[in-house]
Design a protein around this motif. Structure first.
Motif: not given
Ligand code: GDU
Length: 339
Positions: A58, A60-62, A98-99, A102-104, A106
């Motif tokens: 993902d 989002s997994d920083e 959130s998705e 959040g991903t952006t 991260a």
């Protein structure tokens, strides 16, 4: 160039990484296959004769992303990953906000930490909302989309603008896609939506191949030439080449700027169905249904800015889009699942 591509296995992502590999770039794909297939990457490698490097995770997994940046040392990022279904976003707004945000976040934090400040961002013509008239120009003023998916793109354009404002070393391209359709001419990669397609072209293609019985035409009483909705369909390979043009532009330009990626031409629902009938040599059953809520009568791009500043323009017409989409759909009736 060493380019990290999030969502690189998706529809637009796979065509873009192919274009990058073919011109000799080093490509790193980050994808969780939430809405794509690893088979797409194998097919791309087969066509290009070289493979992208894959990190299945993902965005989002920083922590994981940090490790990828440390190991791969990308020079630029193209960010495709994200949720994109309009109807689903209306039903599940929190998930979309959130998705996609959040991903952006991260990704941007990680880029900053690793001194990577060149970014091509997937935006959408949906940012123009329903209060402006076609053709859309990039300088048309306030952006306000009419659904949560579109709002995530508006918000992220805002975030990216502020980030670039705060640190002039950033180089950011906001690419506002119109309606990407078609497939690579090989017929080996193409659009493979999960479930029943929301968008017109994959729906028509699945009717043509016999997976679905008939196309519902959402309204024939719009103020358009034949009464059906008009859109700016753009060949996905032209779109992929638009990303390369943007990357090249960013080599010599700091700051942030938006560009429409469309053809500047409008095609109606009935014209698109006719193009697929020609391409497939099959009649495509269709029936007029009521309008779909939230749909616009017309949307197409003013492409002047991309032509002048990126030196890019779409070269492929609707007939070629339908032929290439049909080659993909007829050769892969169940999409990538056939393997
Ligand atoms: N349409 C039909 N039948 C269908 C599907 C679509 O008649 O089964 C019509 C629509 O009414 C519209 C045209 O075909 O006139 C194109 O519809 P799409 O759903 O393919 O594309 P949209 O322009 O509506 O959607 C696009 C993007 C979305 C989002 C949206 C914003 O695909 O991701 O950005 O624009 O408005």
């Amino acid at each position: 160039m060493r380019v990290l591509v999030t969502g690189g296995a998706g529809y637009i992502g796979s065509h873009t990484i192919l274009t990058l590999l073919e011109r000799g770039d080093d490509v790193i794909v980050v994808d969780n296959f939430a809405n794509s297939s690893p088979v797409a990457l194998d097919r791309v490698a087969g066509i290009a004769g070289r493979s992208p490097r894959l990190h299945r995770m993902d965005v989002s997994d920083e922590t994981a992303l940090d490790a990828v940046f440390a190991a791969e040392k990308p020079e630029a990022v193209i960010h495709f990953a994200g949720l994109k279904a309009v109807g689903e976003s209306v039903a599940e707004p929190l998930r979309y906000y959130s998705e996609n945000l959040g991903t952006t976040f991260a990704l941007l934090s990680t880029m900053q930490r690793h001194d990577v400040r060149t970014l091509v961002f997937s935006s959408s013509a949906t940012v123009y909302g329903d209060h402006q008239n076609a053709p859309y120009r990039e300088d048309g003023g306030l952006l306000e989309a009419s659904n949560p998916y579109g709002q995530t793109k508006v918000m992220l354009e805002r975030v990216l603008t502020d980030v670039a404002q705060a640190d002039p070393r950033w180089r950011i391209a906001l690419l506002r896609y119109f309606n990407p359709i078609g497939a690579h001419e090989s017929g080996l990669i193409g659009e493979d939506p999960r479930g029943v397609p929301n968008n017109l072209a994959p729906y028509v293609a699945q009717v043509a191949v016999g997976r679905l019985p008939e196309v519902g035409v959402f309204g024939d009483d719009y103020a358009t030439a034949d009464g059906t909705g008009e859109r700016d369909y753009i060949h996905v390979v032209d779109l992929a080449e638009g990303h390369v043009a943007a990357l090249e532009h960013l080599r010599t330009h700091e700051g942030i700027r938006a560009w429409n990626l469309g053809t500047g031409r409008a095609t109606s629902v009935l014209e698109l169905i006719a193009a697929f009938e020609n391409a497939s040599g099959r009649p495509i059953p269709h029936r007029v249904l009521p309008r779909r809520e939230g749909d616009l009568a017309q949307a197409w791009a003013d492409t002047t800015r991309a032509e002048q500043e990126l030196g890019w323009r779409a070269r492929r017409g609707v007939a070629e889009m339908a032929e290439d989409a049909w080659r993909w759909q007829s050769g892969n009736p169940q999409g990538y699942d056939t393997e």
